[in-house]
Design an enzyme around this catalytic site. Structure first.
Site, mmCIF file in Angstrom:
data_model
loop_
_atom_site.group_PDB
_atom_site.id
_atom_site.type_symbol
_atom_site.label_atom_id
_atom_site.label_comp_id
_atom_site.label_asym_id
_atom_site.label_seq_id
_atom_site.Cartn_x
_atom_site.Cartn_y
_atom_site.Cartn_z
ATOM 1 N N ASP A 1 58.965 8.439 -0.845
ATOM 2 C CA ASP A 1 58.863 7.771 0.463
ATOM 3 C C ASP A 1 60.239 7.424 1.025
ATOM 4 O OD1 ASP A 1 57.576 6.715 2.637
ATOM 5 O OD2 ASP A 1 56.986 4.844 1.655
ATOM 6 N N GLY A 2 60.338 7.407 2.344
ATOM 7 C CA GLY A 2 61.560 6.940 3.007
ATOM 8 C C GLY A 2 62.338 8.012 3.750
ATOM 9 N N ASN A 3 61.774 9.209 3.876
ATOM 10 C CA ASN A 3 62.476 10.286 4.588
ATOM 11 C C ASN A 3 62.750 9.919 6.046
ATOM 12 O OD1 ASN A 3 62.109 11.701 2.260
ATOM 13 N ND2 ASN A 3 60.583 13.135 3.074
ATOM 14 N N ARG B 1 62.939 6.928 7.509
ATOM 15 C CA ARG B 1 63.950 5.873 7.658
ATOM 16 C C ARG B 1 65.347 6.403 7.369
ATOM 17 N NH1 ARG B 1 60.826 1.935 3.928
ATOM 18 N NH2 ARG B 1 59.506 3.796 3.803
ATOM 19 N N TRP B 2 65.450 7.289 6.402
ATOM 20 C CA TRP B 2 66.744 7.901 6.069
ATOM 21 C C TRP B 2 67.327 8.595 7.308
ATOM 22 C CZ3 TRP B 2 69.116 12.619 6.207
ATOM 23 C CH2 TRP B 2 70.256 12.787 5.413
ATOM 24 N N HIS C 1 62.946 14.812 6.166
ATOM 25 C CA HIS C 1 62.055 15.606 5.313
ATOM 26 C C HIS C 1 62.820 16.781 4.709
ATOM 27 C CE1 HIS C 1 58.787 13.157 6.533
ATOM 28 N NE2 HIS C 1 58.707 13.624 7.773
ATOM 29 N N THR D 1 46.234 12.412 2.706
ATOM 30 C CA THR D 1 45.146 12.579 3.674
ATOM 31 C C THR D 1 45.486 11.808 4.955
ATOM 32 O OG1 THR D 1 43.588 12.691 1.837
ATOM 33 C CG2 THR D 1 42.656 12.232 4.002
ATOM 34 N N TRP E 1 47.800 13.232 7.795
ATOM 35 C CA TRP E 1 47.269 14.110 8.858
ATOM 36 C C TRP E 1 47.277 13.389 10.192
ATOM 37 C CZ3 TRP E 1 47.156 19.080 8.254
ATOM 38 C CH2 TRP E 1 46.816 19.674 7.029
ATOM 39 N N LEU F 1 57.631 22.580 -17.971
ATOM 40 C CA LEU F 1 57.124 21.512 -17.104
ATOM 41 C C LEU F 1 55.963 21.986 -16.233
ATOM 42 C CD1 LEU F 1 57.696 18.642 -15.712
ATOM 43 C CD2 LEU F 1 59.038 19.943 -14.064
ATOM 44 N N ARG G 1 57.935 4.710 -7.044
ATOM 45 C CA ARG G 1 57.876 4.798 -5.594
ATOM 46 C C ARG G 1 59.233 4.433 -5.025
ATOM 47 N NH1 ARG G 1 53.288 3.549 -1.212
ATOM 48 N NH2 ARG G 1 54.452 4.253 0.590
ATOM 49 N N GLU H 1 52.943 2.489 -15.988
ATOM 50 C CA GLU H 1 53.999 1.521 -15.681
ATOM 51 C C GLU H 1 54.481 1.847 -14.272
ATOM 52 O OE1 GLU H 1 54.915 -1.031 -17.505
ATOM 53 O OE2 GLU H 1 53.438 -0.444 -19.015
HETATM 54 C C1 IPE Z 1 52.783 7.957 1.026
HETATM 55 O O1 IPE Z 1 53.789 7.674 1.948
HETATM 56 C C2 IPE Z 1 52.466 9.407 1.046
HETATM 57 C C3 IPE Z 1 53.541 10.315 0.629
HETATM 58 C C4 IPE Z 1 54.689 9.968 0.123
HETATM 59 C C5 IPE Z 1 53.254 11.707 0.769
HETATM 60 P P1 IPE Z 1 53.451 7.052 3.386
HETATM 61 O O2 IPE Z 1 54.741 6.801 4.050
HETATM 62 O O3 IPE Z 1 52.486 7.910 4.089
HETATM 63 O O4 IPE Z 1 52.740 5.694 2.956
HETATM 64 P P2 IPE Z 1 52.341 4.403 3.804
HETATM 65 O O5 IPE Z 1 51.321 4.832 4.778
HETATM 66 O O6 IPE Z 1 53.568 3.854 4.439
HETATM 67 O O7 IPE Z 1 51.804 3.468 2.791
HETATM 68 C C1 IPE Z 2 57.755 10.306 2.936
HETATM 69 O O1 IPE Z 2 58.636 9.808 3.894
HETATM 70 C C2 IPE Z 2 57.293 11.713 3.245
HETATM 71 C C3 IPE Z 2 55.903 11.825 3.681
HETATM 72 C C4 IPE Z 2 55.061 10.856 3.773
HETATM 73 C C5 IPE Z 2 55.451 13.143 4.047
HETATM 74 P P1 IPE Z 2 58.124 9.119 5.233
HETATM 75 O O2 IPE Z 2 58.005 10.175 6.272
HETATM 76 O O3 IPE Z 2 56.908 8.345 4.982
HETATM 77 O O4 IPE Z 2 59.340 8.170 5.548
HETATM 78 P P2 IPE Z 2 59.272 6.698 6.140
HETATM 79 O O5 IPE Z 2 58.383 5.901 5.240
HETATM 80 O O6 IPE Z 2 58.752 6.793 7.515
HETATM 81 O O7 IPE Z 2 60.685 6.224 6.072
HETATM 82 MG MG MG Z 3 56.609 6.425 4.438
#
Ligand code: IPE
Ligand code: IPE
Ligand code: MG
Length: 248
Positions: free
Chosen positions: A21-23, A25-26, A38, A67, A70, A132, A189, A208
């Protein structure tokens, strides 16, 4: 002492699952479009796969698209699907070279034909891998998976092939998309969010959990080692007392 040398390779988690997560915001922090985040995320993904394979971890599950994802703007969904196809095209050779087997979990039928075809192709090509197992969660959500399992199990009951009174946890598990994969022992996470977001709710029962503020595109080898080292310091009690665990 290097981080790598602090890892006890006899006590590795057999399965590590990651919510990448965080692409977005990065990218935003750099004044860029979310899609750049991404794309950068793919580099982190490559590094983590290589690190896991090198360490000798058996299973690595990566949450790539949920899901719920989408529901994002159409152009972001398209960009993500494009990145998926591109990565499958570019990385299949590397997977083969590193003896990695690819598997996918999720509602794969919902994916566009091109993504589905490329995915199945790579899964078939890498099925000979004995190192793996890389599990990619695509169009995945845990409630979808559990509902699907319940639906298929009830169909068997209706047919009379299964006696409902004898259904055990092990039997139920066979209907999950993760059938045959051991439960994750460590769930990571990134990006500072403290939630599970519909990921492997059944399978994470005793995992964990490790949360880090690092945004996914910045996550690398060192961060992965940090998570494993933290995991190895935890006492896993599985409902028992500390004394019982130490007795063993
Ligand atoms: C969770 O990330 C799904 C993936 C990393 C693919 P999200 O960014 O979609 O999660 P929420 O909705 O903020 O919890
Ligand atoms: C995770 O990064 C990638 C996917 C959910 C596909 P986000 O796109 O959720 O990045 P943030 O949470 O908005 O920073
Ligand atoms: Mg996210």
């Amino acid at each position: 002492m290097t981080l790598r040398s602090q890892i006890n390779t006899d006590k590795l988690p057999s399965h590590v699952a990651i919510i990448m997560d965080g692409n977005g915001r990065w990218a935003r922090q750099r004044g860029l479009d979310r899609v750049f985040g991404h794309q950068q995320g793919v580099k982190a993904l490559r590094e983590v796969i290589e690190t896991a394979a090198e360490l000798g971890i058996g299973y690595l599950t990566l949450y790539a698209f949920s899901t719920e994802n989408w529901g994002r703007p159409g152009d972001e969904v398209s960009a993500l699907m494009g990145i998926m196809v591109q990565s499958l095209n570019n990385e299949t050779e590397t997977l083969l070279k590193n003896n990695i087997r690819l598997r996918a979990i999720g509602d794969i039928d919902r994916l566009a034909d091109e993504v589905k075809e490329r995915l199945n192709e790579t899964i078939n090509l890498t099925s000979v891998g004995t190192g793996l197992t890389l599990v990619v969660a695509l169009s995945y959500s845990s409630r979808w998976e559990i509902t699907e399992a319940a639906r298929r199990l009830s169909a068997e009951v209706k047919k009379g092939t299964i006696n409902p009174d004898s259904v055990s946890e092990d039997d139920f598990e066979k209907y999950l998309t993760t059938n045959g994969i051991p439960d994750p022992e460590l769930m990571i996470r990134t990006s500072g969010e403290l939630r599970i977001s519909n990921f492997l709710l059944w399978q994470l029962a005793y995992a964990e959990l490790y949360f880090t503020d690092v945004l996914w595109p910045d996550f690398g080898e060192k961060d992965f080692y940090d998570a494993i080292i933290a995991f190895q310091k935890r006492e896993r009690r599985f409902g028992k007392t500390s004394e019982q665990i130490l007795e063993k």
